[in-house]
Scaffold this motif. Structure first.
Motif, mmCIF file in Angstrom:
data_model
loop_
_atom_site.group_PDB
_atom_site.id
_atom_site.type_symbol
_atom_site.label_atom_id
_atom_site.label_comp_id
_atom_site.label_asym_id
_atom_site.label_seq_id
_atom_site.Cartn_x
_atom_site.Cartn_y
_atom_site.Cartn_z
ATOM 1 N N LEU A 287 0.865 -1.175 0.122
ATOM 2 C CA LEU A 287 0.078 0.119 0.008
ATOM 3 C C LEU A 287 0.874 1.166 0.094
ATOM 4 C CD1 LEU A 287 -3.155 -0.763 2.477
ATOM 5 C CD2 LEU A 287 -2.701 -0.894 -0.062
ATOM 6 N N VAL A 288 0.481 2.134 -0.923
ATOM 7 C CA VAL A 288 1.235 3.401 -0.762
ATOM 8 C C VAL A 288 0.076 4.751 -0.507
ATOM 9 C CG1 VAL A 288 2.483 5.170 -2.463
ATOM 10 C CG2 VAL A 288 2.813 2.712 -2.860
ATOM 11 N N VAL A 289 0.606 5.036 0.684
ATOM 12 C CA VAL A 289 -0.542 5.951 1.323
ATOM 13 C C VAL A 289 0.036 7.465 0.853
ATOM 14 C CG1 VAL A 289 -1.523 6.818 3.279
ATOM 15 C CG2 VAL A 289 -1.051 4.548 2.943
ATOM 16 N N ALA A 290 -0.753 8.228 0.037
ATOM 17 C CA ALA A 290 -0.292 9.539 -0.226
ATOM 18 C C ALA A 290 -1.224 10.612 0.516
ATOM 19 C CB ALA A 290 -0.327 9.817 -1.577
ATOM 20 N N SER A 291 -0.589 11.318 1.244
ATOM 21 C CA SER A 291 -1.286 12.455 2.082
ATOM 22 C C SER A 291 -0.708 13.708 1.688
ATOM 23 C CB SER A 291 -0.944 12.059 3.405
ATOM 24 O OG SER A 291 -1.143 10.833 3.999
ATOM 25 N N ALA A 292 -1.612 14.722 1.834
ATOM 26 C CA ALA A 292 -1.559 16.224 1.511
ATOM 27 C C ALA A 292 -0.682 16.503 0.141
ATOM 28 C CB ALA A 292 -0.893 16.820 2.697
ATOM 29 N N LEU A 293 -0.937 15.659 -0.746
ATOM 30 C CA LEU A 293 -0.190 16.041 -1.970
ATOM 31 C C LEU A 293 -0.360 17.248 -2.372
ATOM 32 C CD1 LEU A 293 -1.374 12.747 -4.033
ATOM 33 C CD2 LEU A 293 0.979 13.341 -3.031
ATOM 34 N N GLY A 294 1.014 17.876 -2.749
ATOM 35 C CA GLY A 294 0.842 19.370 -3.478
ATOM 36 C C GLY A 294 1.177 20.302 -2.353
ATOM 37 N N ASP A 295 1.176 19.695 -0.778
ATOM 38 C CA ASP A 295 1.548 20.594 0.112
ATOM 39 C C ASP A 295 2.930 20.636 0.668
ATOM 40 O OD1 ASP A 295 1.750 22.033 2.626
ATOM 41 O OD2 ASP A 295 -0.206 21.734 3.248
ATOM 42 N N PRO A 296 4.047 21.586 0.285
ATOM 43 C CA PRO A 296 5.426 21.417 0.432
ATOM 44 C C PRO A 296 5.619 20.849 1.880
ATOM 45 C CG PRO A 296 5.042 23.040 -0.851
ATOM 46 C CD PRO A 296 3.724 22.723 -0.358
ATOM 47 N N GLY A 297 5.008 21.584 2.805
ATOM 48 C CA GLY A 297 5.119 21.421 4.242
ATOM 49 C C GLY A 297 4.646 19.841 4.834
ATOM 50 N N ARG A 298 3.574 19.386 3.978
ATOM 51 C CA ARG A 298 2.840 18.211 4.822
ATOM 52 C C ARG A 298 2.835 16.964 4.004
ATOM 53 N NH1 ARG A 298 -2.746 19.928 4.658
ATOM 54 N NH2 ARG A 298 -3.045 18.348 6.146
ATOM 55 N N GLU A 299 3.191 17.086 2.521
ATOM 56 C CA GLU A 299 3.043 16.013 1.884
ATOM 57 C C GLU A 299 3.953 14.888 2.251
ATOM 58 O OE1 GLU A 299 3.105 16.270 -2.535
ATOM 59 O OE2 GLU A 299 4.829 14.846 -2.523
ATOM 60 N N ARG A 300 3.432 13.714 2.263
ATOM 61 C CA ARG A 300 3.901 12.444 2.840
ATOM 62 C C ARG A 300 3.542 11.187 1.579
ATOM 63 N NH1 ARG A 300 3.416 11.188 8.878
ATOM 64 N NH2 ARG A 300 5.020 9.648 8.491
ATOM 65 N N VAL A 301 4.475 10.624 1.099
ATOM 66 C CA VAL A 301 4.213 9.423 0.408
ATOM 67 C C VAL A 301 4.724 8.232 0.782
ATOM 68 C CG1 VAL A 301 4.117 8.206 -1.999
ATOM 69 C CG2 VAL A 301 3.968 10.828 -1.601
ATOM 70 N N GLU A 302 4.178 7.291 1.858
ATOM 71 C CA GLU A 302 4.561 6.250 2.383
ATOM 72 C C GLU A 302 4.250 4.885 1.850
ATOM 73 O OE1 GLU A 302 4.619 6.878 6.760
ATOM 74 O OE2 GLU A 302 3.045 8.406 6.086
ATOM 75 N N ARG A 303 5.373 3.843 1.684
ATOM 76 C CA ARG A 303 5.008 2.717 1.245
ATOM 77 C C ARG A 303 4.841 1.902 2.588
ATOM 78 N NH1 ARG A 303 6.873 0.509 -3.950
ATOM 79 N NH2 ARG A 303 7.682 2.522 -5.057
ATOM 80 N N VAL A 304 3.849 0.938 2.782
ATOM 81 C CA VAL A 304 3.525 0.209 3.980
ATOM 82 C C VAL A 304 2.992 -1.192 3.727
ATOM 83 C CG1 VAL A 304 3.474 2.075 5.449
ATOM 84 C CG2 VAL A 304 1.417 1.147 4.463
#
Length: 413
Positions: A160-177
């Motif tokens: 699973l790749v969870v992409a959060s706050a895409l496009g927000d430089p300070g908050r964007e996270r893309v995590e493989r779990v």
């Protein structure tokens, strides 16, 4: 005119788009991020009805309306609702980059072979079944249908790749779990999209038509397309009608009980459904796995004896029962209790038909059936052809009267 602006993944709304707007509708974060005209009325999107009524009031008096949305508003977005209410000709749509495209871009992966499922405001089961059946799925999440819920249900071999706050430089996270890791976490409200990938098939093949799968060139495959034991396989004539009554499709879950060679499960998977094959013999389990691998599909194989082996499975949309012996009435009753749409039973022994039929009608299903007997062309010496009769098989099916008939609109391919 309604100007519908997709903000992309963090892209600002151009000032010229907002200039002169009398009504601006959007999510709270979209309104906060845009430089709105001071005189413009603002409506925060929550329930759609009040926002649409406000849009209609301004349109009736010739006012200028701007609707702010995430990503591409024509992709599982507000464009559909606006077009239905006001007409597509009154929309000026300016799409941004969708969260799905951005998430795949962050991974450096193409997504023309991905299935995209919206679980926002819809049942999670459709997304789960798509993830079970296909190697590359993007899930648009929502309350109660986020990474944790998805991780608790999808196969363990997926990433699973969870992409959060895409496009927000300070908050964007893309995590493989792993699914287990996803299920154990609280992901909050900033999740943009979840990708469910089979790592070994993430790149996929070069495609001509976009979508998670290509339609098979045919079905009801010849028995020679499967390994089987002593011709113990559902013959293609029977399989053809069984598939027609099962109606396997993307987002469905189908059980193949008493799977034998797994031919029905494999064919359902080829048609896009998630398939579970229940088989009591160890050699049969390996045979089903080999046939699934040979056809390039995912079939979850359960080694066990029905009806007990069915207790730990998710409720199916459709069930095929090709075995059962003396336990057949109990298997049919359990399948009918849990199937959302239909149960199909193939029987060689005619004396088992009444009990199976009673189990279906007792569960409230409408019931029908047919005796199938076919004769195939067979060669004789001297370049002569005869007709070789096959064993007759009774096919019985039950349909739940309240069964859903339309495919979930949350799936795109």
């Amino acid at each position: 005119m309604i100007t519908v602006v997709g903000t992309g993944t963090g892209a600002p709304v151009p000032d010229e788009v907002l200039a002169g707007a009398e009504l601006v509708v959007g999510g709270r974060r979209h309104l906060a991020a845009a430089r709105l005209p001071e005189a413009a009325e603002r409506v925060v999107l929550g329930p759609l009805a009040p926002a649409l009524d406000a849009v209609e009031r301004y349109l009736d008096k010739g006012g200028r309306v701007v609707v702010l949305a995430s990503g591409d508003p024509g992709f599982f977005g507000i464009v559909r609702v606006l077009a239905q209410r006001f007409g597509a000709e009154r929309l000026d749509v300016r799409p941004g980059v969708s969260s799905v495209a951005t998430a795949f871009a962050r991974l450096g992966l193409p997504w023309d072979d991905a299935v995209v499922v919206s679980a926002h405001g819809r049942e999670l089961r459709t997304a789960v079944n798509a993830c079970r059946a296909h190697p590359k799925v993007a899930v648009l999440t929502g309350p109660g249908a986020g990474p944790a819920e998805l991780g608790a249900a999808v196969p363990e071999d997926r990433v699973l790749v969870v992409a959060s706050a895409l496009g927000d430089p300070g908050r964007e996270r893309v995590e493989r779990v792993s699914p287990a890791e996803a299920a154990a976490r609280d992901w909050g409200t900033a999740v943009s999209v979840v990708l469910c990938l089979d790592g070994s098939r993430a790149l996929g093949a070069v495609r001509t038509v976009a979508g998670g799968r290509t339609e098979p060139a045919g079905w009801a495959l010849d028995e020679t397309a499967f390994t089987h034991r002593d011709s113990m396989i559902t013959k293609f004539e029977v399989r053809a009608l069984a598939l027609a009554r099962l109606g396997p499709r993307l987002g469905d879950l189908v059980w193949d009980v008493g799977a034998g060679s797994g031919s029905v499960a494999v064919e359902c998977a080829r048609l896009g459904a998630a398939a579970v094959a229940v088989e009591k013999t160890p050699d049969g389990v390996e045979r089903v796995r080999a046939n699934a691998a040979a056809h390039g599909v995912d079939v979850h194989v359960v080694h066990g004896r029905a009806p007990d082996a069915l207790s730990g499975l998710d409720d199916p949309d459709a069930v095929f029962i090709g075995g059962g012996g003396r336990e057949l009435p109990a298997i049919v009753a359990e399948s009918a209790r849990r199937a959302r749409r239909t149960v199909v039973i193939a029987m060689a022994a005619l004396d088992r038909v009444p009990a199976a039929r009673e189990a279906l009608t007792g569960a409230g299903f409408t019931c029908d059936g047919v005796l199938l007997q076919s004769s195939r062309l067979a060669p004789l010496p001297g370049d002569v052809t005869r007709l070789a009769a096959g064993n007759p098989v009774f096919l019985l099916w039950g349909v739940r009267p309240t069964a859903p008939t339309d495919i979930d609109e949350g799936v795109a391919q």
